[in-house]
Design an enzyme around this catalytic site. Structure first.
Site, PDB file in Angstrom:
ATOM      1  N   ARG A  48       1.851 -12.207  -0.349  1.00 41.62           N
ATOM      2  CA  ARG A  48       0.524 -12.482   0.237  1.00 41.62           C
ATOM      3  C   ARG A  48      -0.127 -13.719  -0.362  1.00 41.62           C
ATOM      4  O   ARG A  48       0.136 -14.069  -1.505  1.00 41.62           O
ATOM      5  CB  ARG A  48      -0.410 -11.299  -0.065  1.00 41.62           C
ATOM      6  CG  ARG A  48       0.057  -9.956   0.451  1.00 41.62           C
ATOM      7  CD  ARG A  48      -0.363  -9.776   1.865  1.00 41.62           C
ATOM      8  NE  ARG A  48       0.016  -8.482   2.406  1.00 41.62           N
ATOM      9  CZ  ARG A  48      -0.733  -7.802   3.278  1.00 41.62           C
ATOM     10  NH1 ARG A  48      -1.883  -8.277   3.682  1.00 41.62           N
ATOM     11  NH2 ARG A  48      -0.311  -6.663   3.763  1.00 41.62           N
ATOM     12  N   LYS A 103      -9.654  -2.258   1.741  1.00 39.28           N
ATOM     13  CA  LYS A 103      -9.337  -1.084   2.558  1.00 39.28           C
ATOM     14  C   LYS A 103     -10.182   0.131   2.150  1.00 39.28           C
ATOM     15  O   LYS A 103     -10.594   0.916   2.997  1.00 39.28           O
ATOM     16  CB  LYS A 103      -7.853  -0.753   2.431  1.00 39.28           C
ATOM     17  CG  LYS A 103      -6.934  -1.890   2.811  1.00 39.28           C
ATOM     18  CD  LYS A 103      -7.161  -2.346   4.223  1.00 39.28           C
ATOM     19  CE  LYS A 103      -6.176  -3.430   4.615  1.00 39.28           C
ATOM     20  NZ  LYS A 103      -6.433  -3.904   5.981  1.00 39.28           N
ATOM     21  N   CYS A 144       1.000  -7.588  11.741  1.00 36.38           N
ATOM     22  CA  CYS A 144       1.347  -7.774  13.162  1.00 36.38           C
ATOM     23  C   CYS A 144       0.665  -9.016  13.730  1.00 36.38           C
ATOM     24  O   CYS A 144       0.536  -9.152  14.944  1.00 36.38           O
ATOM     25  CB  CYS A 144       0.948  -6.546  13.977  1.00 36.38           C
ATOM     26  SG  CYS A 144       2.015  -5.140  13.673  1.00 36.38           S
ATOM     27  N   HIS A 151     -10.445  -2.182  11.717  1.00 38.16           N
ATOM     28  CA  HIS A 151      -9.351  -3.028  11.200  1.00 38.16           C
ATOM     29  C   HIS A 151      -9.100  -4.139  12.222  1.00 38.16           C
ATOM     30  O   HIS A 151      -8.098  -4.121  12.927  1.00 38.16           O
ATOM     31  CB  HIS A 151      -8.112  -2.138  11.021  1.00 38.16           C
ATOM     32  CG  HIS A 151      -7.006  -2.764  10.234  1.00 38.16           C
ATOM     33  ND1 HIS A 151      -5.701  -2.337  10.333  1.00 38.16           N
ATOM     34  CD2 HIS A 151      -7.006  -3.767   9.313  1.00 38.16           C
ATOM     35  CE1 HIS A 151      -4.943  -3.056   9.518  1.00 38.16           C
ATOM     36  NE2 HIS A 151      -5.700  -3.927   8.902  1.00 38.16           N
ATOM     37  N   ARG A 169       0.843  -1.192   0.000  1.00 35.71           N
ATOM     38  CA  ARG A 169       0.000   0.000   0.000  1.00 35.71           C
ATOM     39  C   ARG A 169       0.875   1.238   0.000  1.00 35.71           C
ATOM     40  O   ARG A 169       1.920   1.273   0.645  1.00 35.71           O
ATOM     41  CB  ARG A 169      -0.896   0.033   1.235  1.00 35.71           C
ATOM     42  CG  ARG A 169      -2.088  -0.891   1.149  1.00 35.71           C
ATOM     43  CD  ARG A 169      -3.000  -0.729   2.348  1.00 35.71           C
ATOM     44  NE  ARG A 169      -2.400  -1.230   3.556  1.00 35.71           N
ATOM     45  CZ  ARG A 169      -1.792  -0.509   4.481  1.00 35.71           C
ATOM     46  NH1 ARG A 169      -1.736   0.807   4.367  1.00 35.71           N
ATOM     47  NH2 ARG A 169      -1.266  -1.062   5.541  1.00 35.71           N
ATOM     48  N   SER A 182      -1.183  -3.599  10.255  1.00 37.19           N
ATOM     49  CA  SER A 182      -0.902  -4.568   9.192  1.00 37.19           C
ATOM     50  C   SER A 182       0.357  -5.368   9.504  1.00 37.19           C
ATOM     51  O   SER A 182       1.344  -4.815   9.992  1.00 37.19           O
ATOM     52  CB  SER A 182      -0.691  -3.818   7.875  1.00 37.19           C
ATOM     53  OG  SER A 182      -1.758  -2.934   7.677  1.00 37.19           O
ATOM     54  N   TYR A 231      -1.633  -3.218  -6.797  1.00 39.16           N
ATOM     55  CA  TYR A 231      -1.423  -3.916  -5.520  1.00 39.16           C
ATOM     56  C   TYR A 231      -2.753  -4.085  -4.772  1.00 39.16           C
ATOM     57  O   TYR A 231      -3.548  -3.142  -4.695  1.00 39.16           O
ATOM     58  CB  TYR A 231      -0.408  -3.151  -4.637  1.00 39.16           C
ATOM     59  CG  TYR A 231      -0.353  -3.780  -3.271  1.00 39.16           C
ATOM     60  CD1 TYR A 231       0.251  -5.028  -3.097  1.00 39.16           C
ATOM     61  CD2 TYR A 231      -0.984  -3.198  -2.177  1.00 39.16           C
ATOM     62  CE1 TYR A 231       0.236  -5.666  -1.879  1.00 39.16           C
ATOM     63  CE2 TYR A 231      -1.006  -3.831  -0.941  1.00 39.16           C
ATOM     64  CZ  TYR A 231      -0.398  -5.070  -0.801  1.00 39.16           C
ATOM     65  OH  TYR A 231      -0.432  -5.708   0.408  1.00 39.16           O
ATOM     66  N   ASP A 253      -9.313  -9.536   9.219  1.00 46.09           N
ATOM     67  CA  ASP A 253      -8.801  -8.187   8.894  1.00 46.09           C
ATOM     68  C   ASP A 253      -9.795  -7.054   9.140  1.00 46.09           C
ATOM     69  O   ASP A 253      -9.388  -5.974   9.512  1.00 46.09           O
ATOM     70  CB  ASP A 253      -8.361  -8.161   7.425  1.00 46.09           C
ATOM     71  CG  ASP A 253      -7.522  -6.941   7.076  1.00 46.09           C
ATOM     72  OD1 ASP A 253      -6.599  -6.623   7.849  1.00 46.09           O
ATOM     73  OD2 ASP A 253      -7.785  -6.303   6.041  1.00 46.09           O
TER      74      ASP A 253
HETATM   75  C1  OXD Z   1      -3.118  -4.467   5.303  1.00 43.70           C
HETATM   76  C2  OXD Z   1      -3.833  -5.591   4.689  1.00 43.70           C
HETATM   77  O1  OXD Z   1      -2.170  -3.945   4.691  1.00 43.70           O
HETATM   78  O2  OXD Z   1      -4.670  -6.185   5.379  1.00 43.70           O
HETATM   79  O3  OXD Z   1      -3.494  -4.083   6.409  1.00 43.70           O
HETATM   80  O4  OXD Z   1      -3.599  -5.902   3.513  1.00 43.70           O
HETATM   81 MN    MN Z   2      -5.146  -5.156   7.192  1.00 36.51          MN
END
Ligand code: OXD
Ligand code: MN
Length: 587
Positions: A370, A210, A254, A230, A73, A252, A201, A279
């Site tokens: 990912r 998002k 974590c 989130h 991002r 993100s 992306y 998420d």
């Molecule tokens: C982020 C995602 O970047 O969930 O938070 O992709």
């Molecule tokens: Mn996220």
């Protein structure tokens, strides 16, 4: 790709109008079928960037190589468009509607010339749920279409929703030439519109996630009296069959996905952890005075680095079929590979850019590589994960990645203090966003990159939500990442985090011990089950310690951070900071 069947006229008009400006050579409606996915997949394979995996190990899976300049991002290209800059707040990049039209909409003119424009109607939230909302994404990226059909509910279910409500979030996405200097992800909260250009992306281009799921939804939620967060959602089933639900906000990369799919350590027989989401949580007050949450997504877009059968066996099982691997390496037998999967990649592995990899040649997978996988494939997916009413929350967790300062876990004194804990949390940055990694930044409720309006108003909204419910979840802060002087993690993390969840739920049931400290209630070592962990009393003490000296510095940093919001900051938050300072001084 299927019939254009009963398309609501407002949608048809939006598609026609956008096509006139973007000038695609044709327009294709997407219905989310397997046949459609097969055709898109064949088309994408011709680019050489979409590689079918070995069907013996990964049936119907693909490795996708994005442009190397487009791998995370880009917060600096992400804007909120409002007439009043105060509405976007200091937490967002702001653009005026006029500049957006002149500078960004002009980039879209003819942007799809010679290409196909795919129309992707999608639903966020379980069908027939009061939470459900529809969106439409117009895109020229087959990768986006193939990802959206995993991440959201694409097709007729969305059209029916639009037909019956007349409401949908408009989204247009064009790859153009991926020029980072002209990359924009624009959000119009009041107009419920999203424009994304020069990026492919996931977090920038899968507009349901998002852009709609958090930025636009957070604004709608503020207007309508709910929350778009989130957060992962998980359920813990006790041996007596009762299940309690917890939502947790971490920035993100974590560990939200790992926590959502946690496997309880073997000693906890009879307990189960159920995954509802990893998420995003949409949360509403229920008639019973509790908060109820749904996962508005239908898939997971998770970080791969460090994922293996030991750290997250359930993720491994989830993405074993019908999944996409973005920016991983590729082994000679066409399986995806990423750092942490095994000790070393097999000889002859290609890196994430398709180059033959040699030891010492840098990472095999991009650190933000990912997987995109259907939620229903998760072995721990909650039987009720699509319940239209959602699940009731017993606890809310905030957390970050902190080497020091924050103890393993503490409980807020009450809702308002909990809002303060969330509003002032901090974490070290990760590879999920472009920029430096490992820098501590304040990331309120893990929403800093995702709150679609002024965060001062967002804090106020949180405070008001607390007043509206009679049975609020208790609020906690967790930190799995505290280290000792040698930089070693003090806490084993992963499945062992279950022990912390048990203390949290016991607190919610009024059954666990805690000692009041300046920052909240902290468990005494005896209140946590630490059996079999081989931790020394010194390590446990360090893990749970609250240093007044460190927290005074923390309070200074918090004050500086909150000052950005000026007089718009709710007085309740400033009072909480003063109260924290008083408690630190008294200790
Ligand atoms: C982020 C995602 O970047 O969930 O938070 O992709
Ligand atoms: Mn996220």
């Amino acid at each position: 790709m299927g019939e254009v069947a009963s398309v609501p006229s407002i949608l048809a008009e939006y598609v026609r109008e956008t096509a006139r400006w973007l000038e695609p050579s044709d327009t294709v409606w997407c219905w989310g079928t397997d046949e459609e996915a097969g055709l898109l997949s064949e088309e994408l394979a011709q680019t050489g960037r979409w590689i079918p995996c070995n069907p013996d190990y990964y049936p119907n899976c693909f490795v996708y190589r994005s442009d190397p300049s487009d791998v995370a991002r880009t917060e600096k290209s992400t804007y909120i468009v409002t007439a009043d800059p105060e509405e976007a707040g200091p937490n967002n990049n702001w653009m005026s509607p006029r500049e957006a039209r002149e500078r960004v909409w002009s980039l879209f003119q003819g942007a799809m010339r010679g290409k196909t424009m795919y129309v992707v109607p999608y639903l966020m939230g379980p069908p027939d749920s009061p939470f459900a909302r529809a969106g439409v994404e117009l895109t020229d990226s087959p990768y986006v279409v193939l990802s959206m059909r995993i991440m959201t509910r694409v097709g007729a279910v969305a059209l029916q929703h639009i037909e019956s409500t007349g409401d949908f979030v408009r989204g247009v996405h064009a790859l153009k030439d991926l020029d980072p200097a002209n990359r924009y992800i624009l959000h119009w909260p009041r107009e419920k519109e999203i424009w994304s250009i020069n990026t492919g992306y996931g977090g920038n281009a899968l507009l349901g996630k998002k852009c709609f799921g958090l930025r636009i939804a957070s604004w709608l939620a503020k207007q309508e009296g709910w929350l778009a967060e989130h957060m992962l959602i998980l359920g813990i089933e006790f041996p007596d069959g009762q299940t309690h639900y917890v939502a947790a906000a971490f920035p993100s990369a974590c560990g939200k996905t790992n926590l959502a799919m946690l496997v309880p350590p073997r000693r906890y027989t009879g307990f189960k952890v159920w995954t509802v989401g990893d998420d995003i949580a949409w949360i509403r007050p229920g008639e019973d005075g509790r908060l109820w949450a749904v996962n508005p997504e239908a898939g997971f877009f998770g970080v791969l680095k460090g994922t293996n059968p030991r750290t997250n066996p359930r993720a491994m099982a989830t993405f074993q079929k019908n999944s996409i691997f973005t920016n991983t390496g590729l082994t000679p037998d066409r399986c995806p590979w990423w750092e942490g999967l095994t000790d070393a990649p097999p000889e002859g592995t290609f890196d994430w850019q398709g180059r033959p990899w040699q030891p010492g040649a840098g990472p095999v997978a991009h650190p933000n590589a990912r997987f995109t996988a259907p939620a229903r494939q998760c072995p721990s997916i909650a039987p009720n994960w699509e319940d239209p009413q959602g699940v009731p929350l017993t606890a809310i967790l905030f957390g970050g990645r902190r080497k020091s300062v924050a103890p393993l876990v503490y409980e807020a004194f009450d809702w308002e203090h909990g809002v303060f804990v969330g509003a002032t949390m901090a974490s070290e940055t990760t590879a999920a966003q472009s920029g430096a990694v490992g820098v501590v930044r304040r990331d309120p409720m893990a929403m800093l990159p995702f709150c679609g309006y002024n965060m001062a108003d967002y804090f106020r909204h949180w405070i008001e939500m607390g007043r509206r419910i009679t049975r609020p979840p208790r609020i906690f802060h967790v930190n799995w990442f505290r280290t000792d002087e040698q930089g070693r993690f003090l806490w084993p993390g992963f499945g062992e985090n279950f022990r912390v969840l048990l203390w949290i739920l016991a607190r919610c049931a009024g059954q666990a011990e805690a000692r009041p400290t300046a920052i909240g209630y902290v468990p005494p070592p005896t209140a946590l089950d630490l059996a079999d962990l081989a931790m020394s009393p010194g390590q446990v003490e360090q893990l749970l310690s609250v240093s007044h000296e460190e927290w005074r510095r923390e309070a200074d940093e918090i004050e500086q951070f909150l000052a950005r919001f000026g007089s718009r900051l709710p007085k309740e938050i400033s009072h909480q900071l003063s109260a924290l300072r008083r408690r630190l001084a008294a200790g």
